[in-house]
Design a protein around this motif. Structure first.
Motif, mmCIF file in Angstrom:
data_model
loop_
_atom_site.group_PDB
_atom_site.id
_atom_site.type_symbol
_atom_site.label_atom_id
_atom_site.label_comp_id
_atom_site.label_asym_id
_atom_site.label_seq_id
_atom_site.Cartn_x
_atom_site.Cartn_y
_atom_site.Cartn_z
ATOM 1 N N GLU A 166 0.822 -1.206 0.000
ATOM 2 C CA GLU A 166 0.000 0.000 0.000
ATOM 3 C C GLU A 166 0.856 1.257 0.000
ATOM 4 O OE1 GLU A 166 -2.050 -3.438 1.034
ATOM 5 O OE2 GLU A 166 -0.436 -2.570 2.255
ATOM 6 N N ASP A 167 2.005 1.218 0.684
ATOM 7 C CA ASP A 167 2.844 2.403 0.834
ATOM 8 C C ASP A 167 3.706 2.695 -0.392
ATOM 9 O OD1 ASP A 167 1.821 2.659 3.370
ATOM 10 O OD2 ASP A 167 3.529 1.737 4.369
ATOM 11 N N ALA A 168 4.146 1.663 -1.100
ATOM 12 C CA ALA A 168 5.004 1.835 -2.275
ATOM 13 C C ALA A 168 4.571 0.839 -3.347
ATOM 14 C CB ALA A 168 6.468 1.652 -1.896
ATOM 15 N N PRO A 169 3.413 1.064 -3.963
ATOM 16 C CA PRO A 169 2.827 0.082 -4.892
ATOM 17 C C PRO A 169 3.722 -0.290 -6.067
ATOM 18 C CG PRO A 169 1.228 1.779 -4.323
ATOM 19 C CD PRO A 169 2.539 2.241 -3.781
ATOM 20 N N ALA A 170 4.405 0.681 -6.659
ATOM 21 C CA ALA A 170 5.240 0.381 -7.830
ATOM 22 C C ALA A 170 6.434 -0.491 -7.447
ATOM 23 C CB ALA A 170 5.717 1.677 -8.480
ATOM 24 N N ALA A 171 7.038 -0.218 -6.299
ATOM 25 C CA ALA A 171 8.165 -1.028 -5.833
ATOM 26 C C ALA A 171 7.703 -2.455 -5.567
ATOM 27 C CB ALA A 171 8.766 -0.423 -4.571
ATOM 28 N N TYR A 172 6.549 -2.582 -4.955
ATOM 29 C CA TYR A 172 6.007 -3.909 -4.662
ATOM 30 C C TYR A 172 5.758 -4.682 -5.956
ATOM 31 C CZ TYR A 172 3.312 -7.454 -2.128
ATOM 32 O OH TYR A 172 2.880 -8.630 -1.581
ATOM 33 N N LYS A 173 5.264 -3.996 -6.982
ATOM 34 C CA LYS A 173 4.982 -4.660 -8.260
ATOM 35 C C LYS A 173 6.274 -5.187 -8.885
ATOM 36 C CE LYS A 173 2.482 -4.121 -12.630
ATOM 37 N NZ LYS A 173 1.578 -5.253 -12.343
ATOM 38 N N VAL A 174 7.352 -4.387 -8.808
ATOM 39 C CA VAL A 174 8.640 -4.840 -9.334
ATOM 40 C C VAL A 174 9.102 -6.091 -8.592
ATOM 41 C CG1 VAL A 174 11.095 -4.280 -9.555
ATOM 42 C CG2 VAL A 174 9.368 -2.584 -10.179
ATOM 43 N N LEU A 175 9.017 -6.073 -7.270
ATOM 44 C CA LEU A 175 9.439 -7.234 -6.481
ATOM 45 C C LEU A 175 8.598 -8.464 -6.820
ATOM 46 C CD1 LEU A 175 10.032 -5.740 -2.909
ATOM 47 C CD2 LEU A 175 11.724 -6.289 -4.651
ATOM 48 N N ASP A 176 7.321 -8.251 -7.058
ATOM 49 C CA ASP A 176 6.427 -9.353 -7.383
ATOM 50 C C ASP A 176 6.758 -9.975 -8.741
ATOM 51 O OD1 ASP A 176 4.213 -11.045 -6.881
ATOM 52 O OD2 ASP A 176 2.939 -9.779 -8.137
ATOM 53 N N GLN A 177 7.351 -9.179 -9.629
ATOM 54 C CA GLN A 177 7.679 -9.642 -10.978
ATOM 55 C C GLN A 177 9.163 -9.986 -11.131
ATOM 56 O OE1 GLN A 177 4.208 -7.189 -13.427
ATOM 57 N NE2 GLN A 177 6.237 -6.283 -13.277
ATOM 58 N N PHE A 178 9.914 -9.875 -10.044
ATOM 59 C CA PHE A 178 11.362 -10.078 -10.089
ATOM 60 C C PHE A 178 11.708 -11.566 -10.025
ATOM 61 C CE2 PHE A 178 15.410 -10.211 -7.485
ATOM 62 C CZ PHE A 178 16.254 -9.843 -8.523
ATOM 63 N N HIS A 179 12.243 -12.078 -11.111
ATOM 64 C CA HIS A 179 12.696 -13.466 -11.174
ATOM 65 C C HIS A 179 13.990 -13.512 -11.980
ATOM 66 C CE1 HIS A 179 8.764 -14.861 -9.719
ATOM 67 N NE2 HIS A 179 8.230 -13.998 -10.584
ATOM 68 N N TRP A 180 14.970 -14.277 -11.519
ATOM 69 C CA TRP A 180 16.162 -14.505 -12.317
ATOM 70 C C TRP A 180 16.768 -15.849 -11.951
ATOM 71 C CZ3 TRP A 180 20.903 -10.941 -10.887
ATOM 72 C CH2 TRP A 180 21.096 -10.923 -9.500
ATOM 73 N N THR A 181 17.878 -16.211 -12.595
ATOM 74 C CA THR A 181 18.472 -17.532 -12.406
ATOM 75 C C THR A 181 19.798 -17.430 -11.673
ATOM 76 O OG1 THR A 181 19.744 -17.481 -14.475
ATOM 77 C CG2 THR A 181 17.440 -18.234 -14.600
ATOM 78 N N LYS A 182 20.301 -18.585 -11.231
ATOM 79 C CA LYS A 182 21.595 -18.574 -10.563
ATOM 80 C C LYS A 182 22.717 -18.214 -11.544
ATOM 81 C CE LYS A 182 22.405 -23.603 -10.736
ATOM 82 N NZ LYS A 182 22.628 -24.806 -9.881
ATOM 83 N N GLN A 183 22.488 -18.451 -12.837
ATOM 84 C CA GLN A 183 23.470 -18.032 -13.836
ATOM 85 C C GLN A 183 23.509 -16.508 -13.935
ATOM 86 O OE1 GLN A 183 21.180 -20.480 -14.413
ATOM 87 N NE2 GLN A 183 22.568 -22.246 -14.404
ATOM 88 N N ASP A 184 22.324 -15.872 -13.870
ATOM 89 C CA ASP A 184 22.255 -14.414 -13.863
ATOM 90 C C ASP A 184 23.013 -13.860 -12.658
ATOM 91 O OD1 ASP A 184 20.556 -14.296 -16.113
ATOM 92 O OD2 ASP A 184 18.788 -14.582 -14.858
ATOM 93 N N MET A 185 22.687 -14.388 -11.500
ATOM 94 C CA MET A 185 23.333 -13.934 -10.267
ATOM 95 C C MET A 185 24.835 -14.161 -10.322
ATOM 96 S SD MET A 185 22.677 -15.263 -6.368
ATOM 97 C CE MET A 185 21.098 -14.464 -6.113
ATOM 98 N N GLY A 186 25.234 -15.313 -10.860
ATOM 99 C CA GLY A 186 26.649 -15.643 -10.934
ATOM 100 C C GLY A 186 27.445 -14.640 -11.738
ATOM 101 N N LYS A 187 26.860 -14.120 -12.816
ATOM 102 C CA LYS A 187 27.564 -13.145 -13.640
ATOM 103 C C LYS A 187 27.858 -11.864 -12.862
ATOM 104 C CE LYS A 187 25.669 -14.877 -17.992
ATOM 105 N NZ LYS A 187 24.739 -14.619 -19.115
ATOM 106 N N VAL A 188 26.910 -11.440 -12.043
ATOM 107 C CA VAL A 188 27.130 -10.242 -11.220
ATOM 108 C C VAL A 188 28.169 -10.534 -10.141
ATOM 109 C CG1 VAL A 188 26.050 -8.512 -9.739
ATOM 110 C CG2 VAL A 188 24.767 -9.479 -11.664
ATOM 111 N N MET A 189 28.052 -11.686 -9.486
ATOM 112 C CA MET A 189 28.986 -12.047 -8.416
ATOM 113 C C MET A 189 30.423 -12.098 -8.911
ATOM 114 S SD MET A 189 27.277 -14.878 -5.898
ATOM 115 C CE MET A 189 26.874 -16.071 -7.173
#
Length: 308
Positions: free
Chosen positions: A250-273
């Motif tokens: 309710e307090d930050a609807p757009a941020a919540y929507k991004v978090l709700d749609q946020f999905h990635w893979t361990k390969q994605d994460m690995g590239k950043v790490m």
């Protein structure tokens, strides 16, 4: 007639100005994103100094700042992360909450006070005790049986990370008793200290056992192996969850929507790490990954109009 015409023109101009102003407000990423309100613009994301978590929070920071938020990252202990989101002093977490096994104890304590938004990386997180592949042990039972006199070689010590980490609690309270390792010591350090000890041991080709998880850059940097867990006390692969304080939707609807749609893979994460491990600043590594993965990021922002 001319006076009346002038009044009509003035009215038209004022009306047009109001309409343009309203349209400008709708397009202002600081106020709304295509009809979804930003709401509270200053948000705090706590994180633990684990390589995987650092990757996740910097990516989400860059994405949320793109749509108009001001994000503060705060380094905390695992316990403080859960407590802060539960009591509302922190807003959200990505990359740190691993369920159902690793953080089971924290979730039992705080779960009913936290909004579980959903899974960001499904069944992709494994934890266990790891050793360099040159070591001639393969199972946790080898520690129990003192295979190749491994207890003496290791001084019956397992090098761990933060004492409050879920993996540490699971290792100490369930895995070590389950394999009769009551005379062994689980040495609490930190994630950087653990990888430092691992690097030193590998450089000298010495034995070492550490608490480790995957995805982690260490598995890319070195030839490592998990010790087999025949009793399955570390559990099946975990999933990473995005969580938030109660009321964030309710307090930050757009941020919540991004978090709700946020999905990635361990390969994605690995590239950043790996980029961060190689010396790049975390936010720069995150921004580079985002630039190279626009189609995926667009899905996270679906329904929103960004400021860039």
């Amino acid at each position: 007639m001319s006076k009346k015409f002038g009044i009509i023109c003035l009215t038209f101009i004022c009306t047009l100005a109001l309409l343009l102003s309203a349209c400008g407000n709708d397009d202002n990423a600081g106020e709304s994103t295509n009809g979804i309100e930003l709401g509270q613009k200053e948000l705090t994301i706590p994180y633990v100094s684990w390589a995987s978590t650092v990757a996740g929070v910097n990516v989400i920071k860059a994405v949320l700042e793109d749509i108009g938020y001001d994000i503060e990252l705060t380094q905390v202990t695992p316990g403080a992360l859960f407590a802060g989101i539960a009591d509302g002093s922190a807003d959200m977490s990505v990359g740190a909450v691993t369920l159902p096994y690793t953080h089971e104890s924290y979730w039992k304590k705080y779960g009913d006070q936290i909004d579980d938004i959903g899974i960001t990386m499904k069944d992709s997180v494994t934890i266990g005790l790891a050793v360099p592949s040159y070591m001639k042990i393969d199972s946790l039972e080898d520690l129990t049986n003192n295979t190749n006199n491994i207890g003496k070689k290791l001084e019956k010590t397992i090098v761990g990370i933060d004492p409050g980490a879920g993996q540490m609690q699971l290792t100490k309270n369930k895995v070590m008793p389950g394999y009769n390792l009551d005379k062994w010591t689980l040495q609490a350090t930190s994630a950087p200290a653990m990888t430092g000890a691992l690097a030193g041991a590998i450089d000298d080709q010495k034995p070492i056992v550490v608490t480790l998880w995957e995805p982690h850059w260490a598995f890319i940097e070195w030839d490592l192996k998990y010790l087999k867990d025949p009793k399955n006390l570390f559990g099946e692969p975990d999933s990473l969850h995005a969580v938030a304080r109660k009321g964030l939707k309710e307090d930050a609807p757009a941020a919540y929507k991004v978090l709700d749609q946020f999905h990635w893979t361990k390969q994605d994460m690995g590239k950043v790490m790996v980029k961060v491990h190689d010396g790049m600043e975390p936010i720069e590594a995150a921004e580079e990954w985002i630039e190279n993965n626009q189609e995926k990021v667009k899905k996270w922002k679906k329904g929103l109009k960004t400021s860039k």
